[in-house]
Design a protein around this motif. Structure first.
Motif, PDB file in Angstrom:
ATOM      1  N   ARG A  74       0.822  -1.213   0.000  1.00 43.13           N
ATOM      2  CA  ARG A  74       0.000   0.000   0.000  1.00 43.13           C
ATOM      3  C   ARG A  74       0.855   1.261   0.000  1.00 43.13           C
ATOM      4  N   THR A  75       1.922   1.275   0.793  1.00 41.87           N
ATOM      5  CA  THR A  75       2.793   2.449   0.835  1.00 41.87           C
ATOM      6  C   THR A  75       3.408   2.712  -0.529  1.00 41.87           C
ATOM      7  N   ALA A  76       3.874   1.638  -1.188  1.00 41.79           N
ATOM      8  CA  ALA A  76       4.451   1.792  -2.526  1.00 41.79           C
ATOM      9  C   ALA A  76       3.387   2.207  -3.531  1.00 41.79           C
ATOM     10  N   TRP A  77       2.223   1.570  -3.437  1.00 43.59           N
ATOM     11  CA  TRP A  77       1.137   1.859  -4.374  1.00 43.59           C
ATOM     12  C   TRP A  77       0.739   3.328  -4.296  1.00 43.59           C
ATOM     13  N   HIS A  78       0.609   3.844  -3.084  1.00 37.71           N
ATOM     14  CA  HIS A  78       0.145   5.212  -2.931  1.00 37.71           C
ATOM     15  C   HIS A  78       1.237   6.225  -3.239  1.00 37.71           C
ATOM     16  N   LEU A  79       2.495   5.800  -3.229  1.00 37.81           N
ATOM     17  CA  LEU A  79       3.573   6.667  -3.709  1.00 37.81           C
ATOM     18  C   LEU A  79       3.515   6.765  -5.227  1.00 37.81           C
ATOM     19  N   ALA A  80       3.398   5.622  -5.892  1.00 36.51           N
ATOM     20  CA  ALA A  80       3.378   5.591  -7.358  1.00 36.51           C
ATOM     21  C   ALA A  80       2.053   6.072  -7.930  1.00 36.51           C
ATOM     22  N   GLY A  81       0.961   5.866  -7.164  1.00 35.67           N
ATOM     23  CA  GLY A  81      -0.375   6.068  -7.704  1.00 35.67           C
ATOM     24  C   GLY A  81      -0.791   7.498  -7.942  1.00 35.67           C
ATOM     25  N   SER A  82       0.015   8.457  -7.500  1.00 32.88           N
ATOM     26  CA  SER A  82      -0.345   9.851  -7.755  1.00 32.88           C
ATOM     27  C   SER A  82       0.061  10.296  -9.161  1.00 32.88           C
ATOM     28  N   TYR A  83       0.719   9.412  -9.930  1.00 32.35           N
ATOM     29  CA  TYR A  83       1.147   9.752 -11.286  1.00 32.35           C
ATOM     30  C   TYR A  83      -0.057  10.000 -12.192  1.00 32.35           C
ATOM     31  N   ARG A  84       0.099  10.956 -13.079  1.00 29.86           N
ATOM     32  CA  ARG A  84      -0.935  11.226 -14.088  1.00 29.86           C
ATOM     33  C   ARG A  84      -0.233  11.524 -15.404  1.00 29.86           C
ATOM     34  N   LYS A  85      -0.759  10.959 -16.478  1.00 29.27           N
ATOM     35  CA  LYS A  85      -0.080  11.066 -17.765  1.00 29.27           C
ATOM     36  C   LYS A  85      -0.295  12.405 -18.457  1.00 29.27           C
ATOM     37  N   GLN A  86      -1.284  13.170 -18.008  1.00 27.72           N
ATOM     38  CA  GLN A  86      -1.545  14.444 -18.675  1.00 27.72           C
ATOM     39  C   GLN A  86      -0.333  15.366 -18.657  1.00 27.72           C
ATOM     40  N   LYS A 130     -10.396 -17.662 -14.740  1.00 26.26           N
ATOM     41  CA  LYS A 130     -10.208 -18.953 -15.399  1.00 26.26           C
ATOM     42  C   LYS A 130      -8.736 -19.259 -15.684  1.00 26.26           C
ATOM     43  N   ASP A 131      -7.915 -18.231 -15.735  1.00 20.98           N
ATOM     44  CA  ASP A 131      -6.503 -18.418 -16.095  1.00 20.98           C
ATOM     45  C   ASP A 131      -5.616 -17.682 -15.094  1.00 20.98           C
ATOM     46  N   PRO A 132      -5.362 -18.267 -13.921  1.00 20.99           N
ATOM     47  CA  PRO A 132      -4.580 -17.598 -12.871  1.00 20.99           C
ATOM     48  C   PRO A 132      -3.172 -17.212 -13.315  1.00 20.99           C
ATOM     49  N   GLU A 133      -2.557 -18.032 -14.166  1.00 18.39           N
ATOM     50  CA  GLU A 133      -1.205 -17.712 -14.614  1.00 18.39           C
ATOM     51  C   GLU A 133      -1.201 -16.449 -15.473  1.00 18.39           C
ATOM     52  N   TYR A 134      -2.217 -16.342 -16.319  1.00 18.24           N
ATOM     53  CA  TYR A 134      -2.322 -15.139 -17.150  1.00 18.24           C
ATOM     54  C   TYR A 134      -2.556 -13.906 -16.271  1.00 18.24           C
ATOM     55  N   PHE A 135      -3.422 -14.049 -15.274  1.00 20.05           N
ATOM     56  CA  PHE A 135      -3.681 -12.954 -14.337  1.00 20.05           C
ATOM     57  C   PHE A 135      -2.396 -12.523 -13.643  1.00 20.05           C
ATOM     58  N   ALA A 136      -1.619 -13.484 -13.164  1.00 19.80           N
ATOM     59  CA  ALA A 136      -0.383 -13.160 -12.456  1.00 19.80           C
ATOM     60  C   ALA A 136       0.594 -12.427 -13.368  1.00 19.80           C
ATOM     61  N   GLU A 137       0.667 -12.862 -14.629  1.00 18.62           N
ATOM     62  CA  GLU A 137       1.585 -12.215 -15.569  1.00 18.62           C
ATOM     63  C   GLU A 137       1.140 -10.784 -15.879  1.00 18.62           C
ATOM     64  N   VAL A 138      -0.161 -10.600 -16.140  1.00 18.77           N
ATOM     65  CA  VAL A 138      -0.666  -9.254 -16.452  1.00 18.77           C
ATOM     66  C   VAL A 138      -0.479  -8.332 -15.254  1.00 18.77           C
ATOM     67  N   PHE A 139      -0.769  -8.845 -14.060  1.00 16.89           N
ATOM     68  CA  PHE A 139      -0.596  -8.002 -12.882  1.00 16.89           C
ATOM     69  C   PHE A 139       0.868  -7.639 -12.664  1.00 16.89           C
ATOM     70  N   ALA A 140       1.764  -8.604 -12.793  1.00 20.62           N
ATOM     71  CA  ALA A 140       3.183  -8.329 -12.569  1.00 20.62           C
ATOM     72  C   ALA A 140       3.675  -7.227 -13.505  1.00 20.62           C
ATOM     73  N   ARG A 141       3.239  -7.274 -14.750  1.00 17.58           N
ATOM     74  CA  ARG A 141       3.636  -6.245 -15.709  1.00 17.58           C
ATOM     75  C   ARG A 141       2.972  -4.903 -15.378  1.00 17.58           C
ATOM     76  N   ALA A 142       1.712  -4.961 -14.963  1.00 13.28           N
ATOM     77  CA  ALA A 142       1.013  -3.716 -14.623  1.00 13.28           C
ATOM     78  C   ALA A 142       1.615  -3.081 -13.375  1.00 13.28           C
ATOM     79  N   TRP A 143       1.999  -3.903 -12.396  1.00 15.44           N
ATOM     80  CA  TRP A 143       2.652  -3.376 -11.189  1.00 15.44           C
ATOM     81  C   TRP A 143       3.978  -2.709 -11.550  1.00 15.44           C
ATOM     82  N   THR A 200       4.759   1.314 -11.041  1.00 13.39           N
ATOM     83  CA  THR A 200       5.830   1.780 -10.170  1.00 13.39           C
ATOM     84  C   THR A 200       7.037   2.337 -10.915  1.00 13.39           C
ATOM     85  N   HIS A 201       7.037   2.232 -12.245  1.00  9.16           N
ATOM     86  CA  HIS A 201       8.177   2.722 -13.021  1.00  9.16           C
ATOM     87  C   HIS A 201       7.773   3.699 -14.121  1.00  9.16           C
TER      88      HIS A 201
END
Length: 726
Positions: free
Chosen positions: A92-104, A394-407, A411-412
């Motif tokens: 949560r601490t990391a998420w809320h640090l990164a989460g204030s980003y805006r692309k505008q 239905k596809d936990p492995e796909y979910f884990a991969e998409v989330f890992a990339r989205a995280w 954060t970057h």
């Protein structure tokens, strides 16, 4: 209060300095230049020669990660962990640090460690992230200058996911901490936390009308209100907010679902108490709290009495493990709207099996109902989100991969190109949101550069065409997220080639000629380098015409990006609405043109003097949009003289309004109109600070200084995105 204690000495009356922002208080409409000195070196405690990249690269990253693992799996008396794990806390601490980003505008995000300062450290949505940072302090103290707060917080969140069992995508260091608040970032005009959303929407019923450049729906939130729009549960309406907010963070629907579900796969919400009893936030708390806010006087104030969002409960059965339980619970059970102990709106399952309930975070003998926020229910009720969520289920492995990339993206995203990333955990893969650019392998000698300059100046293109093309290519740079700039020559690709502010017809003409020149070269030089070199050569020629023999530095090595390497959609936010340096305004706006000039200058990393000298030089060079004559205070257009400042400050002229954002410069003696101007031109004579700079450049003994300073500022803009040589 006694006479002795009731009177505050000198300016400290009222308990705080009345001198704080006093000029703004007295003259609220005055142009505030503070944003251009936001990170003055005087606030930086590090030595002038401190090299963070060098320090980070000397770090034993694995040792830091091991220390984080041990901390994650511990519990500190002063702030006990949930289920004996700080996984949820550090995510949560990391998420809320990164989460204030805006692309505008690229502002916000984790890149500066700005969560340590107001206003972010005291946002309602950031309750108890102060505890996360304080838990990390022993590790920060141990490794010191080798790891910034920004890097440590994001690394802690990433390691926390690894401890939960997720295979993460990677980690890159390189975030440099700031040392004082970024108080001039616009987070909204509301003057109260969580003010009704109608304050930042043109039409409250049209959730896409959220004010630019904002991404969060209310003041003090990172994303959306977990209880629903304005705290009123309505998952379908919340889905609208999610779609807009996450899009403004650069995330598509699939990434939005993955981040929401993946974020709520671990940890819990805290609302076991009365929110109205919480003490002051971090910035308002008294000295005895030592930088910690939101003191809870109930019970222990932590553990089972912890108050954060006001919602209470875990999302999954095993909140410290990465698994697919989030989707299992979401789709297996019906959910009913209830109230948390703190009175917050949340959703809880009906008729849930006992074994599907998570155990209490601090009492393993008790099981609690899981809960969902309005945003979670949106994943079930919004048709598009549901389709994605069911695919993940239905596809936990796909979910884990998409989330890992989205995280990793979350954060970057604000770190710019991959060349800026540090450390052994940086993935090899080039990702389109990193704006990849092919590398070049040629080296140019000074003689070859001089030969190219001659070809460019003798190409039939005017100096103005060369300068404007170079400027328009480089002005897209944003120091907020290190995107844009001349490297890559994306000005020749969609969407930039069609931007009104880039004068597409003129741009196409220049690009055709540059491609002709490139085709005739034995050593193929990139179009990106030719664009910058053309402007550089024209500036050098104009300086010589002013009697100043100066070599304008040129640093070759830029590559040419392809359309396939360009995230065209994300670059739409880069389109300029105004460019005070070229005296151009696309439409009428609420803010004044000079304020938009400041915004552009700050994103380019310019100081107030650099902004001043660039505007003055661009005017006399005749680089105005479409050849307009406003602000061209010279009789020798195209010569890099200090005439703009000389004539602006000359009292033989009078200045008169002549229409919207238009003024006439009139000779006092004859009454004849000499020149025309805009607000952006005249602000350099009317604003006391800017006038002081203008007067420096108007002095007879500073003609050469003006040219040298212009060349230095020009070169800074042209090289702003050259991270490969920084």
């Amino acid at each position: 209060m006694t006479e002795a204690t009731g009177k505050c000495p000198f300016h400290q009356q009222g308990g705080h300095s009345s001198a704080t922002d006093s000029n703004t208080n007295w003259w609220p409409n005055a142009l505030n230049l503070d944003i251009l000195s936001q990170h003055d070196k005087k606030t930086n405690p590090m030595d002038p020669d401190f090299d963070y990249a060098k320090a980070f690269n000397s770090l034993d990253l694995e040792a830091v990660k091991q220390d984080l693992r041990e901390l994650i799996n511990s519990s500190q008396d002063w702030w006990p962990s949930d289920w004996g794990s700080y996984i949820g806390m550090f995510v949560r601490t990391a998420w809320h640090l990164a989460g204030s980003y805006r692309k505008q505008d690229g502002r916000g995000g984790a890149n500066t460690g700005n969560q340590r300062f107001a206003p972010l450290n005291s946002w309602p949505d950031n309750v108890n992230t102060d505890k996360g940072r304080r838990l990390l302090w022993p590790i920060k103290r141990k490794y010191g200058n080798k790891i910034s707060w920004g890097d440590l917080i994001i690394l802690a969140g990433t390691v926390a996911y690894e401890e939960a069992g997720l295979k993460t995508f990677g980690f890159g260091g390189g975030r440099k901490d700031i040392w004082h608040p970024e108080k001039d970032i616009y987070w909204g005009e509301e003057r109260e936390w969580l003010a009704p959303t109608e304050n930042r929407y043109e039409n409250d019923q049209d959730r896409k009308s959220l004010e630019n450049p904002l991404a969060a729906v209310q003041m003090g939130l990172i994303y959306v209100n977990p209880e629903g729009v304005d705290g009123k549960p309505d998952p379908l309406r919340t889905a609208q907010d999610m779609r807009v907010t996450f899009d403004r963070m650069g995330m598509n629907d699939e990434e939005t679902v993955a981040l929401t579900a993946g974020g709520h796969t671990i940890g819990k919400a805290h609302g076991n108490g009365k929110a109205e009893l919480l003490g002051a936030d971090v910035e308002s708390a008294d000295v005895e709290f030592q930088g910690l806010g939101w003191h809870n006087p109930e019970g222990t104030g932590n553990a089972g009495n912890t108050m954060v969002s006001g919602l209470e409960g875990a999302w999954t059965t095993h909140p410290t493990k990465w698994d697919n339980e989030y989707f299992y619970l979401l789709f297996t059970y019906d959910w009913a709207l209830t109230k948390s102990p703190a009175g917050a709106n949340q959703w809880e399952p009906t008729n849930i099996k006992e074994e599907d309930k998570p155990v209490d975070a601090h009492n393993p003998n008790v099981r609690r109902n899981p809960m969902m926020t309005d945003a979670d229910m949106a994943l079930k009720m919004d048709p598009e989100y549901r389709e994605i969520a069911e695919r993940f289920y239905k596809d936990p492995e796909y979910f884990a991969e998409v989330f890992a990339r989205a995280w990793y993206k979350l954060t970057h995203r604000d770190m710019g190109p991959k060349s800026r990333y540090l450390g052994v955990d940086v993935p090899n893969e080039d990702l389109i949101w990193q704006d990849p650019i092919p590398s070049v392998n040629y080296v140019l000698s000074e003689a070859e550069i001089d030969e190219l300059k001659a070809k460019l100046l003798n190409s039939g293109l005017t100096s103005g065409e060369l300068i404007n093309t170079a400027w328009d290519s480089a002005r897209t740079f944003r120091g907020s997220d290190y995107r844009g700039g001349a490297n890559g020559a994306r000005i020749r690709l969609a969407p930039q080639k069609d931007w009104v502010g880039n004068e597409p017809e003129r741009l196409a003409k220049v690009l055709v000629k540059l491609e002709e020149i490139q085709a005739g070269l034995e050593k193929k030089v990139s179009i990106a380098d030719l664009i910058v070199l053309g402007g550089t050569a024209a500036v050098e020629k104009a300086a010589q015409a002013a009697g100043v023999d100066i070599k304008v530095p040129f640093l070759p090595g830029r590559g040419d990006a392809t359309q396939e390497q360009t995230d065209a959609y994300s670059f739409e936010d880069f389109e300029p609405k105004a460019d005070g340096f070229r005296n151009w305004l696309k439409d009428d706006y609420v803010v004044q043109p000079e304020e938009m000039l400041l915004d552009r200058a700050q994103l380019l990393g310019l100081t107030a003097p650099e902004m001043t000298v660039l505007v003055g030089g661009m005017r006399v060079l005749g680089t105005n949009y479409a050849g307009a004559k406003e602000g061209v205070f010279t009789d020798q257009e195209g010569v890099l003289s200090n005439d703009f400042f000389v004539n602006l400050t000359d009292m033989k002229y009078n200045w008169k309004p002549a229409g919207k954002n238009r003024y006439q410069i009139v000779d006092r003696a004859t009454g004849a109109a000499k020149w025309t101007a805009t607000r952006v031109d005249l602000v350099f004579g009317s604003n006391s600070i800017l006038r002081s700079y203008a007067e420096v450049y108007a002095q007879d003994d500073n003609k050469e200084k003006f040219v040298k300073d212009f060349v230095a500022a020009w070169t800074k803009v042209m090289n702003a995105d050259r991270f490969d040589v920084k």
